[in-house]
Design an enzyme around this catalytic site. Structure first.
Site, PDB file in Angstrom:
ATOM      1  N   MET A 164    -108.116 -15.511  56.167  1.00  0.00           N
ATOM      2  CA  MET A 164    -108.602 -14.623  55.568  1.00  0.00           C
ATOM      3  C   MET A 164    -108.676 -13.003  56.348  1.00  0.00           C
ATOM      4  O   MET A 164    -109.310 -12.402  57.106  1.00  0.00           O
ATOM      5  CB  MET A 164    -110.895 -14.828  55.833  1.00  0.00           C
ATOM      6  CG  MET A 164    -110.964 -15.530  54.780  1.00  0.00           C
ATOM      7  SD  MET A 164    -112.932 -16.472  55.122  1.00  0.00           S
ATOM      8  CE  MET A 164    -113.122 -16.905  57.343  1.00  0.00           C
ATOM      9  N   ASP A 170    -118.085 -23.234  44.037  1.00  0.00           N
ATOM     10  CA  ASP A 170    -117.796 -22.069  44.116  1.00  0.00           C
ATOM     11  C   ASP A 170    -116.353 -22.227  43.145  1.00  0.00           C
ATOM     12  O   ASP A 170    -115.905 -22.384  42.285  1.00  0.00           O
ATOM     13  CB  ASP A 170    -116.890 -22.443  45.828  1.00  0.00           C
ATOM     14  CG  ASP A 170    -117.920 -22.320  46.649  1.00  0.00           C
ATOM     15  OD1 ASP A 170    -119.116 -21.716  46.205  1.00  0.00           O
ATOM     16  OD2 ASP A 170    -117.481 -22.436  47.967  1.00  0.00           O
ATOM     17  N   LYS A 201    -117.784 -17.533  45.748  1.00  0.00           N
ATOM     18  CA  LYS A 201    -117.981 -16.332  46.762  1.00  0.00           C
ATOM     19  C   LYS A 201    -115.837 -15.585  46.480  1.00  0.00           C
ATOM     20  O   LYS A 201    -115.187 -16.228  46.674  1.00  0.00           O
ATOM     21  CB  LYS A 201    -118.361 -16.420  47.994  1.00  0.00           C
ATOM     22  CG  LYS A 201    -119.607 -16.873  47.880  1.00  0.00           C
ATOM     23  CD  LYS A 201    -120.557 -16.521  48.734  1.00  0.00           C
ATOM     24  CE  LYS A 201    -120.245 -17.777  49.501  1.00  0.00           C
ATOM     25  NZ  LYS A 201    -120.586 -18.162  51.107  1.00  0.00           N
TER      26      LYS A 201
END
Length: 505
Positions: free
Chosen positions: A170, A33, A55
């Site tokens: 997040m 990632d 991502k």
């Protein structure tokens, strides 16, 4: 065939587990990632295939279903696949989905847990998630719920009423909504709350407010993702237990220009003191095409009264030739051995040789002064295995005193492949603090990448030299030396940087 789902941790490369490191080292393919620390890829084999599937918000290199298919395909080619994911694969990392896909395809897999930012970021900000006086449980919550779900799945009243520490990930985009939900559910507006941005990395920032004031504090202090949100009384410990951001070089961006073979010690020391280290090796240590001259000298070591080593590289390459000639440290025999400084002396000790002489000043002039002080050198044969191109002060002065000096190349330094983009970017956006130079050759090669005029245009960037010879090379290019240690060693250079920046914190 096998797939390892490996947690890369939150950013600090030292937080990768030993099992994760070992799984990386045996992989044929590494699927990774957008990692907080790309240096983790250095644990993979040089010949391993590396595939980026990172991502970040609004930009997916590969959608999840294609990542799943890629893992299955590579494994069914008979390969060992390391799937390297930030944090822990099973904590908001979609590692469970990847595991299900592998299971359905009949591909053996193993999950290697990683240290999640949900626990590491608060810890590095001085916030223990549990504390016997404040909280005995932790609730980890996504602040970015699945947009396809109707309404919120969170029981806000239960969260607000619990004595649990709440950790949201997040969730920066939804921070105002998170705070509002908790307040509407009855949480005390004065409940301590904190933000930790890019936890465990040199870019970490943290702040403590209350749940009522945290959204505005985030705006005022320009906090964004990736940030962890912590809510609970444990946040009140931040100011006392914040160890990470209090290190003497924390937040400083420092360029290391040493050859990659030599840079690890300096880079590690600066990192441990909190610096963001930008590695820009300007030279590479290269073996010679022809070792016949050095091999001939090795064959007649008994003829020499002194062997003088002026660098760790000289020691390493000399001993390689000893081995190539079927000899070892015993071949030194009655020769006396000089080392220009403590690092070179340590390299000799590692090979069973205690230096007979180390000068008080770790420069060529100091070696000459010290050797002459030991007694007459007239007629004494001396061997100087060193870089193919180096200052001639040492052999010239010893010859003037009557010594017979054989200067023989043991290795050579060549310009490294240019890696200036990170340095220029940091310089131009005003975040670069210092460039360090460990030798005159690093100065010359760095200035071939980034001209002296560019450095003069950024006077805020300080220049550090390991010693006076290197400082003079800077001066020859019209550049100042802002930082120079009293002793000409890497540990002393680190201490000089620490002393220069610590009073400003």
């Amino acid at each position: 065939m096998k797939v390892y789902l490996i947690g890369a941790g939150p950013g600090d490369a030292g937080l990768l587990t030993l099992k994760g490191r070992d799984a990386l080292a045996c992989a044929d393919v590494v699927v990774y990632d957008a990692l907080a620390n790309d240096s983790l890829l250095g644990h993979a084999r040089p010949d391993a295939e590396r595939i980026y599937v990172g991502k970040v918000a609004g930009n997916h290199a590969l959608p999840q279903h294609e990542i799943n298919a890629l893992l299955v395909r590579k494994a069914k080619e008979g390969k060992v696949v390391a799937r390297l994911k930030g944090g822990d694969p099973y904590i908001f990392g979609r590692g469970g989905e990847e595991a299900e896909e592998l299971l359905a395809a009949g591909v053996p897999f193993e999950e290697v847990p990683g240290i999640s930012s949900t626990i590491a970021a608060p810890a590095y900000a001085g916030i223990p998630l549990t504390h016997r006086n404040f909280a005995s449980s932790v609730t980890i919550i996504t602040g970015h719920e699945n947009p396809d779900k109707p309404g919120s799945v969170h029981n806000w009243k239960a969260l607000a009423a619990s004595a649990s520490t709440l950790v949201f990930v997040m969730g920066m985009k939804n921070l105002p909504d998170i705070a509002r939900h908790l307040l509407d559910a009855g949480m005390d507006p004065d409940t301590p709350a904190a933000l930790v941005y890019r936890g465990t990395t040199p870019h970490q920032r943290s702040l403590v407010a209350t749940i009522a004031t945290l959204p505005q504090a985030a705006v005022d202090n320009k906090f964004s993702n990736p940030s962890v949100i912590v809510v609970g009384k444990v946040c009140s410990l931040h100011d006392r237990l914040d160890w990470f951001e209090q290190r003497p070089l924390f937040g400083r961006s420092i360029v290391v220009t040493r050859a990659r073979e030599q840079a690890s010690g300096l880079a590690r020391s600066l990192t441990e003191l909190g610096a963001n280290v930008i590695q820009c090796p300007t030279i590479e240590i290269s073996p010679l095409a022809d070792y016949s001259e050095l091999d001939a000298a090795v064959a007649r070591l008994a003829d020499y009264g002194w062997i003088i080593f002026t660098s760790v590289n000289g020691v390493r390459h000399f001993w390689k030739r000893l081995a190539a000639c079927g000899r070892d440290s015993r071949a030194i025999g009655r020769c006396k051995v000089a080392a220009i400084g403590p690092a070179t002396a340590d390299a000799l000790r590692e090979r069973g040789i205690e230096p007979d002489f180390i000068p008080a000043r770790y420069v060529a002039e100091g070696v000459v002064e010290g050797l002459l002080a030991l007694g007459p050198v007239s007629g004494v044969k001396m061997l100087l295995p060193r870089a193919a191109r180096a200052r001639e002060v040492l052999p010239d002065e010893l010859r003037k005193a009557g010594a017979q000096v054989d200067v023989i190349a043991a290795y050579e330094t060549v310009p490294a492949a240019a890696r200036k983009d990170d340095v220029l970017a940091a310089m131009q956006d005003g975040t670069l603090d210092c460039v360090t130079f460990g030798s005159s050759s690093t100065v010359e090669n760095f200035l071939s990448l980034i001209p002296a005029e560019e450095l003069r245009a950024h006077p805020e960037v300080k220049l550090a030299a390991i010693g006076p010879v290197t400082a003079r090379t800077l001066a020859d290019h019209g550049l100042p030396c802002h930082i120079q240690p009293g002793a000409y060693t890497i540990p002393a250079l680190v201490e000089a940087l620490k002393a220069h920046y610590s009073p400003q914190r």
